[in-house]
Design a protein around this motif. Structure first.
Motif, mmCIF file in Angstrom:
data_model
loop_
_atom_site.group_PDB
_atom_site.id
_atom_site.type_symbol
_atom_site.label_atom_id
_atom_site.label_comp_id
_atom_site.label_asym_id
_atom_site.label_seq_id
_atom_site.Cartn_x
_atom_site.Cartn_y
_atom_site.Cartn_z
ATOM 1 N N THR A 107 0.721 -1.204 -0.019
ATOM 2 C CA THR A 107 0.155 -0.017 0.062
ATOM 3 C C THR A 107 1.066 1.269 0.054
ATOM 4 N N VAL A 108 1.804 1.464 0.688
ATOM 5 C CA VAL A 108 2.789 2.470 0.906
ATOM 6 C C VAL A 108 3.583 2.788 -0.636
ATOM 7 N N ARG A 109 3.810 1.769 -1.288
ATOM 8 C CA ARG A 109 4.700 1.815 -2.587
ATOM 9 C C ARG A 109 3.406 2.359 -3.670
ATOM 10 N N SER A 110 2.220 1.672 -3.490
ATOM 11 C CA SER A 110 1.180 2.188 -4.296
ATOM 12 C C SER A 110 0.954 3.632 -3.989
ATOM 13 N N LEU A 111 1.028 3.923 -2.775
ATOM 14 C CA LEU A 111 0.596 5.535 -2.584
ATOM 15 C C LEU A 111 1.762 6.423 -2.987
ATOM 16 N N ARG A 112 3.040 6.181 -3.006
ATOM 17 C CA ARG A 112 4.075 6.810 -3.632
ATOM 18 C C ARG A 112 3.925 6.823 -5.108
ATOM 19 N N LYS A 113 3.410 5.706 -5.752
ATOM 20 C CA LYS A 113 3.533 5.898 -7.307
ATOM 21 C C LYS A 113 2.387 6.670 -7.464
ATOM 22 N N GLU A 114 1.242 6.569 -6.837
ATOM 23 C CA GLU A 114 -0.080 7.663 -7.383
ATOM 24 C C GLU A 114 0.226 9.068 -6.940
ATOM 25 N N GLN A 115 1.042 9.164 -5.874
ATOM 26 C CA GLN A 115 1.466 10.870 -5.568
ATOM 27 C C GLN A 115 2.339 11.326 -6.776
ATOM 28 N N GLY A 116 3.294 10.407 -7.140
ATOM 29 C CA GLY A 116 4.156 10.741 -8.363
ATOM 30 C C GLY A 116 3.754 11.047 -9.558
ATOM 31 N N ASN A 117 2.464 10.094 -9.877
ATOM 32 C CA ASN A 117 1.727 10.340 -10.928
ATOM 33 C C ASN A 117 0.570 11.493 -10.945
ATOM 34 N N LEU A 118 0.218 12.090 -9.787
ATOM 35 C CA LEU A 118 -0.437 13.059 -9.351
ATOM 36 C C LEU A 118 0.338 14.297 -9.610
ATOM 37 N N ARG A 119 1.728 14.458 -9.343
ATOM 38 C CA ARG A 119 2.665 15.692 -9.400
ATOM 39 C C ARG A 119 2.753 15.597 -11.169
ATOM 40 N N LEU A 120 2.839 14.484 -11.709
ATOM 41 C CA LEU A 120 3.191 14.509 -13.033
ATOM 42 C C LEU A 120 2.088 15.378 -13.862
ATOM 43 N N PHE A 121 0.661 14.817 -13.382
ATOM 44 C CA PHE A 121 -0.404 15.278 -14.033
ATOM 45 C C PHE A 121 -0.473 17.043 -13.716
ATOM 46 N N GLN A 122 -0.231 17.211 -12.530
ATOM 47 C CA GLN A 122 -0.343 18.523 -12.255
ATOM 48 C C GLN A 122 0.940 19.576 -12.904
ATOM 49 N N GLN A 123 1.942 18.884 -13.077
ATOM 50 C CA GLN A 123 2.779 19.633 -13.887
ATOM 51 C C GLN A 123 2.443 19.808 -15.276
ATOM 52 N N GLU A 124 1.757 18.969 -15.910
ATOM 53 C CA GLU A 124 1.291 18.922 -17.474
ATOM 54 C C GLU A 124 0.307 19.852 -17.299
ATOM 55 N N LEU A 125 -0.563 20.314 -16.593
ATOM 56 C CA LEU A 125 -1.275 21.407 -16.431
ATOM 57 C C LEU A 125 -0.598 22.766 -16.571
ATOM 58 N N ASN A 126 0.402 22.758 -15.844
ATOM 59 C CA ASN A 126 1.220 23.945 -15.928
ATOM 60 C C ASN A 126 1.867 24.034 -17.628
ATOM 61 N N VAL A 127 2.076 23.012 -17.954
ATOM 62 C CA VAL A 127 2.977 22.842 -19.166
ATOM 63 C C VAL A 127 1.843 23.351 -20.269
ATOM 64 N N GLU A 128 0.724 22.739 -20.191
ATOM 65 C CA GLU A 128 -0.408 23.261 -21.119
ATOM 66 C C GLU A 128 -0.766 24.657 -21.091
ATOM 67 N N GLU A 129 -0.670 25.158 -19.913
ATOM 68 C CA GLU A 129 -0.978 26.583 -19.967
ATOM 69 C C GLU A 129 0.340 27.649 -20.662
ATOM 70 N N ILE A 130 1.438 27.138 -20.413
ATOM 71 C CA ILE A 130 2.705 27.797 -21.018
ATOM 72 C C ILE A 130 2.463 27.651 -22.416
ATOM 73 N N VAL A 131 2.318 26.205 -23.015
ATOM 74 C CA VAL A 131 2.135 25.996 -24.380
ATOM 75 C C VAL A 131 0.941 26.871 -25.169
ATOM 76 N N TRP A 132 -0.208 26.863 -24.317
ATOM 77 C CA TRP A 132 -1.345 27.932 -24.827
ATOM 78 C C TRP A 132 -0.785 29.331 -24.881
ATOM 79 N N GLU A 133 -0.123 30.000 -23.798
ATOM 80 C CA GLU A 133 0.202 31.142 -23.840
ATOM 81 C C GLU A 133 1.305 31.561 -25.007
ATOM 82 N N ARG A 134 2.166 30.569 -25.220
ATOM 83 C CA ARG A 134 3.070 30.631 -26.458
ATOM 84 C C ARG A 134 2.379 30.802 -27.653
ATOM 85 N N ALA A 135 1.481 29.855 -28.073
ATOM 86 C CA ALA A 135 0.604 29.668 -28.982
ATOM 87 C C ALA A 135 -0.180 31.095 -29.214
ATOM 88 N N GLU A 136 -0.791 31.325 -28.416
ATOM 89 C CA GLU A 136 -1.614 32.400 -28.368
ATOM 90 C C GLU A 136 -0.902 33.852 -28.893
#
Length: 151
Positions: A107-136
């Motif tokens: 369970t501890v290992r699965s939790l760490r994996k999911e927390q890492g995945n969550l950080r990746l998805f949150q980073q992708e939201l930031n990247v998406e905003e940067i991509v949009w601003e540059r394109a716009e």
């Protein structure tokens, strides 16, 4: 029970990619960002040389490009946000399980994996905003006199 996120990432044909497969999600996200990544090329094809300038409806071309950019951004942002939500929910459930049984290494290992995945998805939201601003920004530099998008 935690629901699965089936984020539609394939623009050409309908298809689903589970949020759990991070690598596939990121690869498909990269494919879907091609229009934004190649915005300068797209704009150069809209604005031809002086010889052909009279034969092109710049307003129509700019509006079409903007709509394509906006639709792609909105869909990508929605897909990423859905995966953030599902992954956060899974992490919360795993945290509750870990708190109930702190000796369960799986369970501890699965939790760490999911927390890492969550950080990746949150980073992708930031990247998406940067991509949009540059394109716009690139879009506005070339198309502002022909098409002004509504806010």
């Amino acid at each position: 029970m935690v629901e699965r996120c089936h984020c539609d990432l394939n623009m050409a044909a309908p298809g689903n990619a589970a949020c759990e497969d991070i690598q596939m999600f990121m690869d498909q996200l990269k494919q879907r960002r091609l229009v934004d990544d190649r915005i300068i090329h797209e704009l150069n094809t809209i604005f031809p040389t002086q010889d052909f300038a009279g034969k092109v409806d710049f307003t129509k071309q700019c509006k079409s490009l903007y709509q394509s950019m906006r639709d792609g951004h909105d869909k990508r942002r929605s897909d990423i946000a859905a995966c953030v939500s599902v992954t956060a929910q899974k992490a919360k459930l795993l945290k509750e399980q870990r708190d109930a049984d702190q000796d369960n290494y799986k369970t501890v290992r699965s939790l760490r994996k999911e927390q890492g995945n969550l950080r990746l998805f949150q980073q992708e939201l930031n990247v998406e905003e940067i991509v949009w601003e540059r394109a716009e920004t690139a879009f506005n530099e070339r198309c502002r006199t022909y098409y002004k998008p509504e806010s």
